[in-house]
Design a protein around this motif. Structure first.
Motif, PDB file in Angstrom:
ATOM      1  N   PHE A 257       3.429   4.869  12.762  1.00 36.41           N
ATOM      2  CA  PHE A 257       3.060   4.869  11.208  1.00 36.41           C
ATOM      3  C   PHE A 257       2.024   3.375  11.843  1.00 36.41           C
ATOM      4  O   PHE A 257       1.274   3.493  10.587  1.00 36.41           O
TER       5      PHE A 257
ATOM      6  N   GLU B 274       1.052  -1.080  -0.474  1.00 32.97           N
ATOM      7  CA  GLU B 274      -0.478  -0.109  -0.276  1.00 32.97           C
ATOM      8  C   GLU B 274       1.004   0.999  -0.246  1.00 32.97           C
ATOM      9  O   GLU B 274       2.115   1.551  -0.041  1.00 32.97           O
ATOM     10  N   TRP B 275       0.395   2.474  -0.571  1.00 36.36           N
ATOM     11  CA  TRP B 275       1.021   3.359  -0.592  1.00 36.36           C
ATOM     12  C   TRP B 275       1.951   4.057   1.039  1.00 36.36           C
ATOM     13  O   TRP B 275       2.851   4.673   1.128  1.00 36.36           O
ATOM     14  N   HIS B 276       0.884   3.909   2.415  1.00 41.12           N
ATOM     15  CA  HIS B 276       0.848   3.373   3.321  1.00 41.12           C
ATOM     16  C   HIS B 276       2.965   3.741   3.688  1.00 41.12           C
ATOM     17  O   HIS B 276       3.129   3.794   4.776  1.00 41.12           O
ATOM     18  N   ASP B 277       2.219   1.819   2.996  1.00 38.99           N
ATOM     19  CA  ASP B 277       4.080   1.311   3.810  1.00 38.99           C
ATOM     20  C   ASP B 277       5.087   2.230   3.001  1.00 38.99           C
ATOM     21  O   ASP B 277       6.300   2.366   3.786  1.00 38.99           O
TER      22      ASP B 277
ATOM     23  N   SER C  94       6.565   5.474   4.978  1.00 37.75           N
ATOM     24  CA  SER C  94       6.432   4.936   5.583  1.00 37.75           C
ATOM     25  C   SER C  94       8.122   5.082   5.590  1.00 37.75           C
ATOM     26  O   SER C  94       8.887   5.223   6.228  1.00 37.75           O
TER      27      SER C  94
END
Lengths: 257, 248
Positions: free
Chosen positions: A254, A192-195, A198
């Motif tokens: 995060f 995911e973009w989140h990964d 971070s």
């Protein structure tokens, strides 16, 4: 009583060191936004910290990605979960191993080099010479290196993540029998973009810490060859510990649900 | 004119300067002599603002050096360091023209290089040295490059910290002659710290003797050999007998 006094002195010493580093960091940040700027030194730092670190980043992450794939396959086999190798390699590399390993390799390669270079400049009076030539050593030596490391580390981490995943892919498809297309699809779909955000944020923070520690211990080094050696060792140790501590804090920030 | 008045500096319990009083008149060459560890380098660094004195005042043309605008103040100085202190990562010409490539004295690159080559010529080095790195030069050549850097921006005041340390007697003589010529030709105020008596005789108009953190004697170089001051007599003769302890 004596042991309590010794403990108190050690704690006070540690707090004083933290305070000195915090002041040094604040001073460095203030120089990043106040002219004069030294673009040539910044460009040189970008090249030495970024471009010349690519081989060590590539080698470290490709082998780690491969080993990770083997471990996940072997561990997953205990509860019939061998199929999750692509997903776990991807998440493991991007969230944790990529940034931390690249950070530690940069601490070993760049922090040591910055600390040794600046400490040698101090011992040989080059820092004093800079001052007499109307050049602020914090602006000329520290600010460009810290800025370059902070900006280039996310790029190195991004490359490291990709190469690490590729290492897992090579082992997964060549040794563990995964279908190449399925492996890639599972990897891409799972991330995911989140990964990624971070991972890159961790890179920037680790780059800042690695360069800052090199500059701080170089600037405050003692005299002679022993002083240079001690400054280099302390810089690498401090950068490595701070990177690991910052990694925990950022992971908490995060991913704590 | 540089004036030091009751300048004191201690590092922890060690008192290095214990009340230095010294006047360096404009366009004169003052040489400060004294044994190792007597505070010569600390005094020089206090004048430049590299070290802040604990007490006392240092003035340049009547203005307190700690209150002067740093860039303008430092632009008036040139300094030759003991080990030359050349920047390893820069070419020789970039070292010489360092001040001319940035800051308030910035010139176009070609002009700065031209000035650097001219200054290198002035100190007896050929133009082809300009593109070498400092590590490719001998100790004597590095000192000359350091001297060229010190005079590149044509400063009013030049400091020389142990200019002949580590050089053979012939090269030391060459450096001494160069310093004397350059100081005379530029009309600069010069301050040299050394314990090399041949440098003193070649460079000095006036001599000051520092011992135990205080100026013990000052006078024209012509009176140095005839003074009755026991510290100066012992230092000049190099004798182990006298008020200066041989083992410090």
């Amino acid at each position: 009583m004596r042991s309590i006094a010794a403990l108190g002195a050690a704690i006070l010493g540690m707090l004083a060191a933290v305070g000195r580093i915090a002041i040094f960091a604040a001073e460095t940040l203030s120089h990043l936004v106040r002219p004069p700027f030294y673009p040539r030194e910044f460009g040189h730092a970008l090249l030495t910290i970024g471009y010349f670190s690519l081989p060590v980043v590539g080698l470290t992450t490709v082998f780690t990605g491969g080993a990770l794939a083997l471990q996940i396959f072997a561990g997953g086999a205990r509860f019939s979960a061998e199929a999750v190798v692509p997903q776990i390699v991807a998440i493991g590399m991007v969230r944790e191993l990529g940034p931390v390993l690249v950070g530690l390799m940069i601490a070993a390669r760049v922090t040591s080099s910055i600390a040794a270079e600046i400490a040698t400049m101090k011992v040989t009076e080059q820092i004093d010479a800079l001052v007499t030539l109307s050049t602020d050593p914090m602006k000329y030596l520290t600010a460009p290196r810290v800025l370059a490391a902070t900006l280039v580390m996310p790029v190195l981490v991004g490359i490291g993540d990709a190469i690490g995943i590729f290492g897992g892919y090579l082992v997964g498809t060549g040794r563990l029998g995964f279908n190449p297309a399925t492996y890639m699809t599972n990897t891409i779909n799972f991330l995911e973009w989140h990964d990624i955000v971070s991972s890159l944020t961790k890179g920037a923070v680790f780059g800042f810490l690695a360069a800052l520690m090199g500059c701080y211990y170089g600037m405050t080094s003692g005299r002679g060859a022993q002083g240079v050696g001690r400054a280099t060792k302390q810089a690498v140790v401090a950068a490595s510990v701070l990177i690991l501590a910052a990694n925990f804090l950022l992971t908490e920030l995060f991913f704590a649900a | 004119m540089i004036e030091l008045s009751d300048v004191q500096k201690a590092f922890g319990p060690k008192e290095v300067l214990r009340g230095v009083n010294l006047t360096i008149p404009k366009a004169e060459s003052m040489v400060v002599i004294g044994g190792s560890g007597t505070g010569k380098s600390v005094m020089l660094k206090c004048i430049l603002g590299l070290i802040r004195p604990d007490r006392g005042t240092i003035t340049l043309d009547g203005e307190d050096v700690t209150e002067a605008e740093r860039d303008a103040f430092l632009a008036r100085f040139g300094m030759l360091f003991q080990g030359a202190a050349l920047f390893d990562s820069l070419h020789v010409w970039q070292n010489v023209a360092f001040r001319l490539l940035r800051g308030s004295l910035k010139r176009p690159k070609a002009e700065a290089r031209e000035i650097a080559v001219e200054k290198l010529r002035r100190v007896g080095l050929k133009a082809d040295v300009a593109d070498l790195f400092p590590a490719e030069l001998s100790g004597g050549m590095q000192k000359r490059v350091g001297l060229a850097r010190a005079i590149a921006a044509e400063p009013e005041i030049i400091f020389f910290d142990e200019p002949t340390t580590g050089l053979d007697p012939i090269m030391a003589g060459v450096i001494n002659e160069l310093i004397r010529e350059i100081v005379t030709e530029m009309g600069a105020t010069a301050m040299t710290i050394t314990h090399d008596m041949s440098s003193v005789r070649a460079i000095a108009d006036k001599v000051a003797m520092i011992h135990d953190g205080k100026i013990r004697w000052t006078g024209p170089v012509s009176e140095m050999d005839s003074t009755e001051d026991p510290y100066v007599r012992q230092f000049v003769s190099g004798s182990a007998e006298g008020p200066i302890e041989a083992v410090r």
